[in-house]
Design a protein around this motif. Structure first.
Motif, PDB file in Angstrom:
ATOM      1  N   TYR A 295       0.763  -1.161   0.050  1.00 59.85           N
ATOM      2  CA  TYR A 295      -0.080   0.062  -0.075  1.00 59.85           C
ATOM      3  C   TYR A 295       1.052   1.151   0.001  1.00 59.85           C
TER       4      TYR A 295
ATOM      5  N   CYS B 124      -6.158   9.641   2.516  1.00 60.02           N
ATOM      6  CA  CYS B 124      -6.190   9.537   1.009  1.00 60.02           C
ATOM      7  C   CYS B 124      -7.471  10.069   0.461  1.00 60.02           C
TER       8      CYS B 124
ATOM      9  N   CYS C  14      -8.559   9.510  -2.433  1.00 60.09           N
ATOM     10  CA  CYS C  14      -9.021   8.554  -3.731  1.00 60.09           C
ATOM     11  C   CYS C  14     -10.153   7.977  -3.691  1.00 60.09           C
TER      12      CYS C  14
ATOM     13  N   CYS D 298      -9.949   4.582  -1.488  1.00 61.94           N
ATOM     14  CA  CYS D 298      -9.916   4.765  -0.026  1.00 61.94           C
ATOM     15  C   CYS D 298     -10.899   5.427   0.627  1.00 61.94           C
TER      16      CYS D 298
ATOM     17  N   HIS E 150      -5.205   2.470  -6.292  1.00 61.72           N
ATOM     18  CA  HIS E 150      -4.832   3.627  -5.273  1.00 61.72           C
ATOM     19  C   HIS E 150      -3.385   3.991  -5.475  1.00 61.72           C
TER      20      HIS E 150
HETATM   21 ZN   LIG Z   1      -6.341   6.015  -1.855  1.00 59.86          ZN
END
Ligand SMILES: [Zn+2]
Length: 410
Positions: free
Chosen positions: A276, A367, A369, A372, A394
């Motif tokens: 991640y 985050c 995005c 997330c 991501h």
């Molecule tokens: Zn993300």
């Protein structure tokens, strides 16, 4: 600098239910599934790299079904990938012949005409010449030990250059609107630089360096620097299969205009450290396979070392603790305790010191995005294709954001 993502039909089900872990009942696989640029609010790349070997299954990689191949060739890549629907459309399409798939063969098993036909059908914006990968690199250490290069490497470089010469001629004869990119193969900085000079003499003003993907960062950097010394003002460089985010600024100063890499997606589930990504650092994803998806657990159940219901209970307790943690209703210790017990069961390992870092930092909370925001803590679980690929999407976005400022010189 532009980031092209090498297509391998990486799709997810946008309606997947992470609580019940089920697909929607009406879902038709592929038809209803979406690419990263459709799932996220902004495509996490500037374009896609479409490889002929991938589409035709050369080298045994049968990702494309025949019907999908026909549809791609009939409608073109923009329609097939629906890239014009992406919020930051139009995404660009780069065509490649996928030389790694035939690296074991004596010569490339494709003709320039076949490759150009493929590019034409896909309606590519950029097209890479046919090449033959040199499977080796002459490092400084090998040189100091007096090791010489293999004749086979020279032969492959000559093949690649003669293909590039013919490719450019045919490309001009067909009056393509796409931009041709000549591939250079080599075994050290000097040999790459010689190949690039030869390509420029042929008439290329966009060149790609192939065969660097698996090299150490310092070998890639010294090669790119050496090549930069022979570049004409107008010549741009593409790095095939290379993404060393920390080197972007240097690469850009050396004339690199674009690169492609599957690394962000691959690392999401095929790495024992960097699953991640965040702009600052990478984390290990929490191993939490389904009982039915873990071979080791299934073996223990079959050998009656543990009952299926007991294993399932461990798995569910983990999931519940993680979800409670995400709502601030459980402590780090509580979660780690559950996760430790379950992981010891399915692979005999305790990795909670690494998970502690992830849980204490809670990077998914910071985050913005789509992945997330929608998944919360679920994005950090190494568990099934739907989560793992989304984590890859991501990661692509993290890489894309790193590249974008370099592009604007920020
Ligand atoms: Zn993300």
């Amino acid at each position: 600098m532009k980031f092209f993502y090498p297509d391998s039909l990486d799709l997810v089900d946008p309606e997947f239910d992470f609580k019940s872990e089920e697909h929607s009942t009406h879902r038709v696989r592929h038809r209803d599934d979406v690419f990263a640029h459709e799932l996220l609010e902004e495509a996490p790349y500037h374009g896609l790299l479409v490889s002929r070997s991938m589409v035709y299954g050369t080298g045994g990689n049968q990702r494309y079904r025949q019907s999908q191949r026909f549809r791609l060739l009939r409608t073109g890549a923009r329609r097939f990938f629906e890239t014009d629907q992406a919020p930051n459309a139009p995404l660009q399409i780069m065509g490649d012949c996928g030389a790694y798939a035939y690296v074991e063969q004596e010569t490339p098993p494709v003709t320039v005409d076949e490759v150009l036909d493929f590019y034409e059908s896909c309606r590519c914006d950029y097209v890479l010449s046919v090449d033959h990968v040199i499977p080796g690199f002459h490092t400084e250490r090998q040189k100091s030990e007096g090791k010489s290069i293999r004749e086979e490497w020279r032969r492959r470089q000559e093949i690649t250059l003669s293909y590039a010469r013919f490719f450019l001629k045919e490309h001009q004869a067909r009056d393509h609107s796409s931009v041709p990119i000549g591939i250079a193969q080599g075994w050290d900085g000097d040999s790459y630089a010689q190949a690039v000079e030869a390509l420029q003499k042929m008439g290329y003003d966009y060149v790609a360096l192939g065969g660097l993907a698996s090299l150490a960062t310092e070998d890639i950097a010294s090669t790119v620097e050496r090549v930069s010394g022979v570049l004409r003002d107008a010549t741009r460089v593409h790095l095939l299969g290379v993404s060393r985010a920390r080197e972007f600024r240097r690469f850009q100063n050396w004339g690199v205009a674009s690169f492609d890499s599957t690394m962000p997606l691959r690392q999401a589930f095929m790495d024992d450290k960097h699953n991640y990504h965040t702009p600052e650092k990478d984390y290990l994803a929490i191993r939490l396979p389904k009982v039915t998806g873990s071979n080791q657990l299934q073996k223990k159940v079959n050998e009656e070392k543990i009952s299926a219901s007991e294993a399932f209970e461990h798995e569910q307790k983990c999931l519940r603790a993680l979800r409670r943690f995400d709502r601030d209703k459980a402590s780090v210790e509580e979660v780690l305790d559950r996760v430790r017990k379950y992981e010891l069961l399915f692979n005999g390992r305790d990795q909670t010191d690494k998970y502690r870092e992830l849980l204490e930092d809670r990077p998914w909370k910071y985050c913005d995005c789509t992945v997330c925001r929608r998944l919360g803590i679920e994005v950090t679980l190494l568990r099934g294709k739907e989560r793992n690929k989304r984590r890859g999407f991501h990661n692509m976005r993290v890489l894309f954001e790193k590249v974008a400022p370099a592009l604007q010189g920020r």
